[in-house]
Scaffold this motif. Structure first.
Motif, PDB file in Angstrom:
ATOM      1  N   GLY A 119       6.330   6.827  11.044  1.00  0.00           N
ATOM      2  CA  GLY A 119       6.961   5.399  10.846  1.00  0.00           C
ATOM      3  C   GLY A 119       7.668   5.263   9.474  1.00  0.00           C
ATOM      4  O   GLY A 119       8.314   6.113   8.866  1.00  0.00           O
ATOM      5  N   HIS A 120       8.056   4.008   9.377  1.00  0.00           N
ATOM      6  CA  HIS A 120       8.945   3.626   8.247  1.00  0.00           C
ATOM      7  C   HIS A 120       8.513   4.248   6.869  1.00  0.00           C
ATOM      8  O   HIS A 120       9.388   4.525   6.225  1.00  0.00           O
ATOM      9  N   LYS A 121       7.211   4.154   6.609  1.00  0.00           N
ATOM     10  CA  LYS A 121       6.682   4.470   5.345  1.00  0.00           C
ATOM     11  C   LYS A 121       7.047   6.001   5.078  1.00  0.00           C
ATOM     12  O   LYS A 121       7.570   6.332   3.933  1.00  0.00           O
ATOM     13  N   THR A 122       6.623   6.725   5.989  1.00  0.00           N
ATOM     14  CA  THR A 122       6.945   8.144   5.918  1.00  0.00           C
ATOM     15  C   THR A 122       8.323   8.390   5.838  1.00  0.00           C
ATOM     16  O   THR A 122       8.708   9.546   4.932  1.00  0.00           O
ATOM     17  N   ALA A 123       9.238   8.053   6.664  1.00  0.00           N
ATOM     18  CA  ALA A 123      10.487   8.078   6.520  1.00  0.00           C
ATOM     19  C   ALA A 123      11.093   7.893   5.057  1.00  0.00           C
ATOM     20  O   ALA A 123      11.986   8.427   4.628  1.00  0.00           O
ATOM     21  N   SER A 124      10.630   6.948   4.655  1.00  0.00           N
ATOM     22  CA  SER A 124      11.051   6.177   3.410  1.00  0.00           C
ATOM     23  C   SER A 124      10.655   7.277   2.274  1.00  0.00           C
ATOM     24  O   SER A 124      11.505   7.617   1.349  1.00  0.00           O
ATOM     25  N   VAL A 125       9.484   7.934   2.359  1.00  0.00           N
ATOM     26  CA  VAL A 125       9.222   8.760   1.448  1.00  0.00           C
ATOM     27  C   VAL A 125       9.811  10.009   1.312  1.00  0.00           C
ATOM     28  O   VAL A 125      10.494  10.614   0.460  1.00  0.00           O
ATOM     29  N   VAL A 126      10.119  10.533   2.526  1.00  0.00           N
ATOM     30  CA  VAL A 126      11.027  11.717   2.859  1.00  0.00           C
ATOM     31  C   VAL A 126      12.582  11.336   2.264  1.00  0.00           C
ATOM     32  O   VAL A 126      13.251  12.359   1.514  1.00  0.00           O
ATOM     33  N   MET A 127      13.069  10.133   2.766  1.00  0.00           N
ATOM     34  CA  MET A 127      14.461  10.017   2.173  1.00  0.00           C
ATOM     35  C   MET A 127      14.474   9.937   0.742  1.00  0.00           C
ATOM     36  O   MET A 127      15.583  10.364   0.016  1.00  0.00           O
ATOM     37  N   SER A 128      13.589   9.240   0.070  1.00  0.00           N
ATOM     38  CA  SER A 128      13.481   9.182  -1.237  1.00  0.00           C
ATOM     39  C   SER A 128      13.435  10.465  -2.230  1.00  0.00           C
ATOM     40  O   SER A 128      14.003  10.819  -3.147  1.00  0.00           O
ATOM     41  N   GLN A 129      12.242  10.944  -1.482  1.00  0.00           N
ATOM     42  CA  GLN A 129      11.775  12.307  -2.569  1.00  0.00           C
ATOM     43  C   GLN A 129      12.314  13.769  -2.138  1.00  0.00           C
ATOM     44  O   GLN A 129      12.598  14.527  -2.847  1.00  0.00           O
ATOM     45  N   ALA A 130      12.659  13.730  -0.949  1.00  0.00           N
ATOM     46  CA  ALA A 130      13.437  14.652  -0.471  1.00  0.00           C
ATOM     47  C   ALA A 130      15.089  14.867  -0.586  1.00  0.00           C
ATOM     48  O   ALA A 130      15.527  15.943  -1.096  1.00  0.00           O
ATOM     49  N   PHE A 131      15.663  13.678  -0.088  1.00  0.00           N
ATOM     50  CA  PHE A 131      16.861  13.497  -0.073  1.00  0.00           C
ATOM     51  C   PHE A 131      17.510  12.735  -1.253  1.00  0.00           C
ATOM     52  O   PHE A 131      18.909  12.124  -1.415  1.00  0.00           O
ATOM     53  N   ASN A 132      16.748  12.010  -2.045  1.00  0.00           N
ATOM     54  CA  ASN A 132      17.218  11.313  -3.141  1.00  0.00           C
ATOM     55  C   ASN A 132      18.086   9.975  -2.663  1.00  0.00           C
ATOM     56  O   ASN A 132      19.035   9.410  -3.242  1.00  0.00           O
ATOM     57  N   VAL A 133      17.712   9.545  -1.607  1.00  0.00           N
ATOM     58  CA  VAL A 133      18.319   8.252  -0.837  1.00  0.00           C
ATOM     59  C   VAL A 133      17.302   7.100  -1.311  1.00  0.00           C
ATOM     60  O   VAL A 133      16.319   7.058  -1.328  1.00  0.00           O
ATOM     61  N   PRO A 134      17.938   5.915  -1.950  1.00  0.00           N
ATOM     62  CA  PRO A 134      17.268   4.996  -2.515  1.00  0.00           C
ATOM     63  C   PRO A 134      16.439   4.295  -1.316  1.00  0.00           C
ATOM     64  O   PRO A 134      16.819   4.062  -0.267  1.00  0.00           O
ATOM     65  N   ALA A 135      14.997   4.279  -1.454  1.00  0.00           N
ATOM     66  CA  ALA A 135      13.988   3.580  -0.779  1.00  0.00           C
ATOM     67  C   ALA A 135      12.808   3.216  -1.379  1.00  0.00           C
ATOM     68  O   ALA A 135      12.608   3.488  -2.636  1.00  0.00           O
ATOM     69  N   PHE A 136      12.220   2.166  -0.715  1.00  0.00           N
ATOM     70  CA  PHE A 136      10.721   1.655  -1.598  1.00  0.00           C
ATOM     71  C   PHE A 136       9.613   1.918  -0.715  1.00  0.00           C
ATOM     72  O   PHE A 136       9.396   0.709  -0.174  1.00  0.00           O
ATOM     73  N   PRO A 137       9.160   2.925  -0.459  1.00  0.00           N
ATOM     74  CA  PRO A 137       7.880   3.179   0.539  1.00  0.00           C
ATOM     75  C   PRO A 137       6.874   2.302  -0.227  1.00  0.00           C
ATOM     76  O   PRO A 137       6.456   2.492  -1.592  1.00  0.00           O
ATOM     77  N   VAL A 138       6.232   1.423   0.733  1.00  0.00           N
ATOM     78  CA  VAL A 138       4.917   0.751   0.103  1.00  0.00           C
ATOM     79  C   VAL A 138       3.503   1.089   0.404  1.00  0.00           C
ATOM     80  O   VAL A 138       3.548   1.394   1.630  1.00  0.00           O
ATOM     81  N   ASP A 139       2.733   1.538  -0.285  1.00  0.00           N
ATOM     82  CA  ASP A 139       1.617   1.977   0.019  1.00  0.00           C
ATOM     83  C   ASP A 139       0.546   0.891  -0.343  1.00  0.00           C
ATOM     84  O   ASP A 139       0.881  -0.309  -0.952  1.00  0.00           O
ATOM     85  N   THR A 140      -0.646   1.274  -0.395  1.00  0.00           N
ATOM     86  CA  THR A 140      -1.700   0.034  -0.827  1.00  0.00           C
ATOM     87  C   THR A 140      -1.622  -0.162  -2.143  1.00  0.00           C
ATOM     88  O   THR A 140      -1.867  -1.511  -2.454  1.00  0.00           O
ATOM     89  N   HIS A 141      -1.273   0.524  -2.947  1.00  0.00           N
ATOM     90  CA  HIS A 141      -1.216   0.346  -4.316  1.00  0.00           C
ATOM     91  C   HIS A 141       0.024  -0.600  -4.758  1.00  0.00           C
ATOM     92  O   HIS A 141      -0.188  -1.584  -5.453  1.00  0.00           O
ATOM     93  N   ILE A 142       1.109  -0.502  -4.104  1.00  0.00           N
ATOM     94  CA  ILE A 142       2.159  -1.243  -4.434  1.00  0.00           C
ATOM     95  C   ILE A 142       1.968  -2.701  -3.730  1.00  0.00           C
ATOM     96  O   ILE A 142       2.334  -3.642  -4.368  1.00  0.00           O
ATOM     97  N   HIS A 143       1.446  -2.585  -2.423  1.00  0.00           N
ATOM     98  CA  HIS A 143       1.175  -3.912  -2.047  1.00  0.00           C
ATOM     99  C   HIS A 143       0.198  -4.738  -2.685  1.00  0.00           C
ATOM    100  O   HIS A 143       0.346  -5.883  -2.976  1.00  0.00           O
ATOM    101  N   ARG A 144      -0.492  -4.127  -3.374  1.00  0.00           N
ATOM    102  CA  ARG A 144      -1.599  -4.771  -4.257  1.00  0.00           C
ATOM    103  C   ARG A 144      -1.068  -5.326  -5.531  1.00  0.00           C
ATOM    104  O   ARG A 144      -1.220  -6.450  -5.879  1.00  0.00           O
ATOM    105  N   LEU A 145      -0.304  -4.373  -6.449  1.00  0.00           N
ATOM    106  CA  LEU A 145       0.140  -4.985  -7.459  1.00  0.00           C
ATOM    107  C   LEU A 145       1.527  -5.798  -7.399  1.00  0.00           C
ATOM    108  O   LEU A 145       1.674  -6.677  -8.206  1.00  0.00           O
ATOM    109  N   MET A 146       2.313  -5.586  -6.362  1.00  0.00           N
ATOM    110  CA  MET A 146       3.398  -6.622  -6.163  1.00  0.00           C
ATOM    111  C   MET A 146       2.667  -8.058  -5.891  1.00  0.00           C
ATOM    112  O   MET A 146       3.172  -9.078  -6.445  1.00  0.00           O
ATOM    113  N   TYR A 147       1.507  -7.908  -5.335  1.00  0.00           N
ATOM    114  CA  TYR A 147       0.896  -9.350  -5.342  1.00  0.00           C
ATOM    115  C   TYR A 147       0.360  -9.853  -6.574  1.00  0.00           C
ATOM    116  O   TYR A 147       0.296 -11.021  -7.156  1.00  0.00           O
TER     117      TYR A 147
END
Length: 219
Positions: A119-147
Motif C-alpha cells: 500500500g501507500h505507507k509501505t511504498a513510502s517507507v521503501v522510497m524514503s529509507q531505501a532510496f532516500n526519496v522524500p516521503a512521510f509514511p504515517v503510522d499510528t504514532h505519527i497519526h496520534r502525535l500530529m493530532y
C-alpha cells in the motif's frame, strides 16, 4: 503558539532527542526492507526483526523467494499475523519483481503500489529509507502525535500525511517521520501515557487533549 511555531518546536526538540536516527526494521537492501515493512502490518517491529532472519536465511532475494511455496513462507511468518495474506503477497510481488523489474525493487511510488500487498505507507517507507526519496509514511504514532500536537485534525491517515507534508520542510520528511515514531514509542504512547514525560505535548498540545488527560488523571 502558531502552527508554524509548533512545527518548529517539534523539529528542534526531536533533533536534540534523536541526533542519530535508527531505522526500526532490520534489513540489508531494498528487497529485504520491502518484505520487512510488509510483515510489519499489524505487527510490532520487534517481532518482525525476530522473524525476518529466519525467512531471509532461506530467501533474501526474489529469485530464492519464489522457490519457496506460499505455505512454506506462511509457516515462517505466522508469528507476524495475517500470514495467509502476507505470504501470498511476498510470493506474488517476488514473481512480479523478476518478471517486470529484473529482480530489482522499483524506485517509484506507482510501481511499488502496483505490487501485491503493498500500500501507500509501505511504498513510502521503501522510497524514503531505501532510496532516500522524500516521503512521510504515517503510522499510528505519527497519526496520534500530529493530532495531540494540534498539527492535524486526526480524521484519517491520508489527511495526517497531507498536513505533515504541508507544515514540515520537504528536506526533513525522511528524518522527521522516524523521529516522531521513536518519540511516540518512548514519550507519548497511546497507553500508559505520562504527560510529565511527554515534553512536546506538554508544551504545545491541543487544549482538548490536555483537558481530557488532566480530567482522567484527576479521578
Amino acid at each position: 503558539m502558531t502552527k508554524k511555531e509548533r512545527a518548529a518546536f517539534v523539529i528542534n526538540t526531536l533533533k536534540e532527542l534523536y541526533p542519530q536516527i535508527p531505522v526500526p526494521l532490520d534489513h540489508k537492501d531494498p528487497y529485504t526492507l520491502l518484505i520487512a515493512v510488509l510483515l510489519s502490518a499489524q505487527c510490532t517491529d520487534v517481532r518482525v526483526n525476530q522473524i525476518t532472519p529466519l525467512l531471509f536465511a532461506k530467501a533474501d532475494n526474489p529469485y530464492d523467494m519464489v522457490k519457496l511455496s506460499i505455505e512454506e513462507i506462511k509457516e515462517i511468518i505466522r508469528p507476524c499475523g495475517l500470514s495467509p495474506m502476507k505470504s501470498k503477497g511476498i510470493h506474488g510481488l517476488s514473481e512480479i519483481l523478476i518478471a517486470k523489474h529484473n529482480g530489482q525493487v522499483p524506485q517509484s511510488f506507482e510501481e511499488l503500489e502496483a505490487l501485491p500487498a503493498v500500500g501507500h505507507k509501505t511504498a513510502s517507507v521503501v522510497m524514503s529509507q531505501a532510496f532516500n526519496v522524500p516521503a512521510f509514511p504515517v503510522d499510528t504514532h505519527i497519526h496520534r502525535l500530529m493530532y495531540r500536537w494540534d498539527l492535524s485534525n486526526g480524521k484519517n491517515v491520508v489527511q495526517t500525511e497531507k498536513d505533515a507534508k504541508a507544515i514540515f520542510p520537504k528536506e526533513l520528511w525522511n528524518d522527521l517521520h522516524l523521529q516522531i515514531i521513536w518519540y511516540g514509542r518512548e514519550y507519548s504512547p497511546a497507553r500508559g501515557w505520562d504527560l510529565e514525560k511527554d515534553i512536546i505535548t506538554r508544551a504545545i498540545g491541543r487544549k482538548k487533549v490536555l483537558d481530557e488527560y488532566y480530567k482522567k488523571t484527576s479521578r
